[in-house]
Enzyme design. Structure first.
Site, PDB file in Angstrom:
ATOM      1  N   GLU B 290      10.133   3.027  43.949  1.00  0.00           N
ATOM      2  CA  GLU B 290       9.791   4.440  44.108  1.00  0.00           C
ATOM      3  C   GLU B 290       9.182   5.026  42.852  1.00  0.00           C
ATOM      4  OE1 GLU B 290      13.588   5.645  46.936  1.00  0.00           O
ATOM      5  OE2 GLU B 290      13.682   5.936  44.781  1.00  0.00           O
ATOM      6  N   GLY B 384      16.249   7.059  48.088  1.00  0.00           N
ATOM      7  CA  GLY B 384      15.651   5.910  48.767  1.00  0.00           C
ATOM      8  C   GLY B 384      16.591   4.726  48.863  1.00  0.00           C
TER       9      GLY B 384
END
Lengths: 498, 498
Positions: B290, B384
């Site tokens: 990410e 995430g």
């Protein structure tokens, strides 16, 4: 012998009795078998194996890896012989369940789609022997699967030895209903090219190395699936709520008129939903799921379903008779895939599946327990519910609002075991109504669940809990209170406070 | 003006001050903004908006949807003005956190990859205004993103109006580092054609309808990311355990010498792992994650990482200076994608990612709490971690074995909040060691966690719990005991029994 079309003498040379096949299986081995809920499992080698292993004085256990739940000839015979050491990834058999719960079987409760990769990555040890059911062997020496695919492709690939039960009770006309595809290992893995439930991406057959074949055994034992029971009032009521909800989603423009591809769990509630769809005005739906039950055949017959993709054909005797009598009609409407593909996150997210599964209990944040009653008794396992729920366009759980004559509330402050988290659960259905948790924060979810799904007998107590622990918090559970309803049930036999 | 290359007069006509832009935003609106952990968020319109909204007498809140955590100019200004009604999907800002925990902000703690689909499916209401940071507009009228992508593509697509902050502190040379791709809606959705972390599948720009642009505002406020801190001893110790474990996986043949693509969370432990990789012998690794922190630049410089794909460039001042001084060198080694793609289950499962995230606590079955301390205080959110964990080839969680000077054990009988289930957690690392949970049933997981990860101060009590509730059960929790450690901490200030 006419089920083996290949002229290669290697096949005939391996034909033997179940006892002869079982004699090659030693304690400590890991077996990977066909079979899924509970269709297409091997049915004559396992009883012979149980007999052999139980006759040994010590060190007489094997590890049993399957697709999902399997029939009594496999799970039941081995469990009653007390010869299962390690079991994965799912089961529904009473003797196995009891031995899991008393700690004598080591049970790995796994997402069904995770098994193949974890085998390939080397996390689950070696598979010594694959034992699979088939309906025949083609001229080219390919294996024709029977009524399920499950984990067979990866077991055949990973096993040292292969044993094939050719089941003559299953018709050769099953040839062509299967679509066998196995992803490569990273970094060579490609997209799975399924764009629609009906897409064919592989071969109708298992391709194997004949050198690995250790035994071919004939069998004529039928799949034994209980008769389809007419849905009870409770299931019908939940089904009706669910179908009304889907209709409203279409009216609101959040779904096309033919919905999105449906996944459905197995059992009474799932059957009621499928029966309810039959009566609804929906047409031309796709089914992308694990199991094709009798009701799916009816839905295809009526045009409600245009296509059904799954990994098993779990049909009752009468369902099988109907299917076998009309296989030509179903040929363009049914496909059986490996469970790695039927349950693959990539495909589920791409197709935008509506997942429909049953819950044991749901808590005020929307966490779902699918596996362990009171947090301490394994029922079956998570099965494919996680594979679908967390990748679905719309994830739905269903449960009656109470159990045990009302002494257990299915809507609880805090789940006693968590299989699906608050981050993944969109909709909950009980006979009371439908809670739509989408776009809501915990206190709003709690309110919705209490008002729409909880049984009236428990609403006031849940309301009190929510006011105390959610109103002025995000999630405000106090550890001393969170599981108090379960503790009360265990102590007093009811979750109701007196 | 030179940041706008398009000659179309529509752009120049929309240039205005932050106050003028903010005047178009009304209470009750939903804002979708750029920004991810916390790079590339809008920095001048939000403070003007906070000023405007706080001056209103009542009904003065808006809903704030972002990529992930965002900077103080956005979350901080709006929270201190008490004008956030609904917030998703992740945050790390103190004022926001406090208002979430006192119930005044309605917080939806969502998987980062789930936001775009849930918006498109209509589950999160309409986005009224997208407010995004950019570095410029091309001759063709395309928007050049700044230091993150996040949820911008879906916000631009869904919003009624678009406001663009052109940040002149961010170099125009960022052009070309982005890869913008948006999946179609089912049933027209195609495979995402990423076969390697470095694959380019989209455009470097956002394509928008100029008619939707309501405001263009200039800004020169820099991203403010704290300086990279040298890892402490605890983090270094966990990092060393983790790297040794990966080395052993390679030796055991379960992974290639250049591992599999790595995902890494953000923070001290993640930084220590990345620093540890720098010192290790690993070469030619891929990073599919990410966030690109300073340490990732070092790993690219040294050849440890051949490519880094993420959705944000979260660099400290000195990291940015280094990056901006060497952008040409990084051009073939870094790509920024929408978070829908950086965190997509399809790509994560295909590439066979190794996920590395931090836990608050882990229980004896391997369930992980990532979000709520003692089950009742939200820290940040799941972010995430779920997207990666449940689709990873190898999922790893890290946490020091104790917190609060030893009064909290991170290994507990039962998690007080569950974000990742037993079905998904492969490996747990503390400063004590590495617990390998793969292929194990609950009682074996409990033993491994106690022996390898628990702090010696808690081992005996955990052992006693495991013997009572796991030895002769599958999972045998008693609801009255399961959360007793947390209850004791709340009552007595320590999980230790005296």
């Amino acid at each position: 012998m006419d089920r083996i079309k290949s002229k290669d003498s290697v096949w005939a040379s391996k034909i033997m009795t179940p006892d002869e096949a079982a004699s090659m299986i030693e304690p400590g081995m890991t077996l990977g078998t066909s079979g899924f809920t509970p269709a297409g499992h091997p049915k004559v080698i396992p009883p012979a194996l149980a007999k052999k292993l139980t006759s040994l004085s010590k060190e007489n256990t094997v590890n049993l890896y399957t697709g999902a739940s399997v029939g009594d000839e496999l799970d039941g015979e081995l469990a009653r012989g007390k010869v299962i050491h390690r079991r994965l990834p799912y089961q529904t058999q009473n003797d196995v369940r009891n031995q899991i719960n008393d700690g004598s079987i080591c049970y790995l409760d796994m997402h069904l789609s995770h098994v193949p990769d974890q085998l390939r990555y080397g996390y689950l040890g070696k598979v010594d022997v694959a034992i699979i059911e088939a309906v025949g062997i083609t001229e080219q020496g390919e294996i024709i699967p029977s009524t399920s695919v499950g984990n067979v492709p990866v077991f055949l690939d990973q096993a040292q030895k292969i044993m094939i039960e050719i089941n003559t009770s299953q018709p050769e006309a099953l040839e062509g209903f299967h679509d066998i595809y196995m992803p490569q290992m990273p970094p060579h893995r490609k997209p799975i090219p399924i764009l629609s439930a009906s897409d064919r991406i592989g071969s109708p057959y298992y391709q194997i190395d004949p050198e690995k074949v250790a035994a071919i055994v004939y069998s004529d034992v039928e799949d034994s699936v209980g008769d389809f029971k007419a849905p009870d009032g409770m299931s019908q009521c939940m089904a009706q709520h669910l179908i009304s909800f889907l209709e409203k989603e279409v009216q609101a423009g959040r779904m096309p008129a033919n919905l999105r591809p449906l996944q459905s769990g197995v059992g009474a509630t799932a059957n009621a939903v499928l029966a309810g769809l039959q009566a609804s005005g929906f047409k031309d739906l796709q089914f992308y799921s694990e199991v094709i039950q009798d009701s799916v055949l009816n839905l295809i017959d009526s045009g409600t379903f245009s296509f059904a993709s799954a990994t098993s054909l779990t049909l009752s005797k009468s369902g099988r008779d109907h299917f076998y009598g009309h296989m030509k009609d179903y040929r363009n409407h049914i496909m059986l895939r490996p469970q790695e593909i039927s349950n693959h996150p990539e495909v589920i997210r791409r197709l935008g599946i509506i997942s429909m599964n049953t819950a044991i209990e749901v808590d005020l944040c929307g966490h779902v327990n699918s596996t362990n009653i009171m947090g301490n008794r394994m029922m079956n396992g998570i099965g494919g519910s996680g594979d679908f729920t967390r990748n679905a366009a719309l994830s739905i759980f269903m449960t009656p609002s109470t159990a045990k004559n009302g002494d257990i509330s299915a809507i609880v402050p805090f789940v006693s075991h968590c299989d699906h988290t608050e981050h993944d659960v969109h909709v909950v259905v009980t006979e009371q109504g439908v809670a739509d948790l989408r776009g809501k924060c915990p206190k709003e979810k709690a309110k919705e669940l209490i008002n729409e799904c909880a049984h009236p007998d428990y609403r006031e107590a849940l309301q009190e809990y929510a006011e105390t622990y959610f109103q002025h918090h995000h999630i405000g559970h106090q550890p001393s209170e969170a599981l108090s309803w379960h503790a009360r049930f265990i102590k007093e036999g009811t979750m109701k406070s007196r």
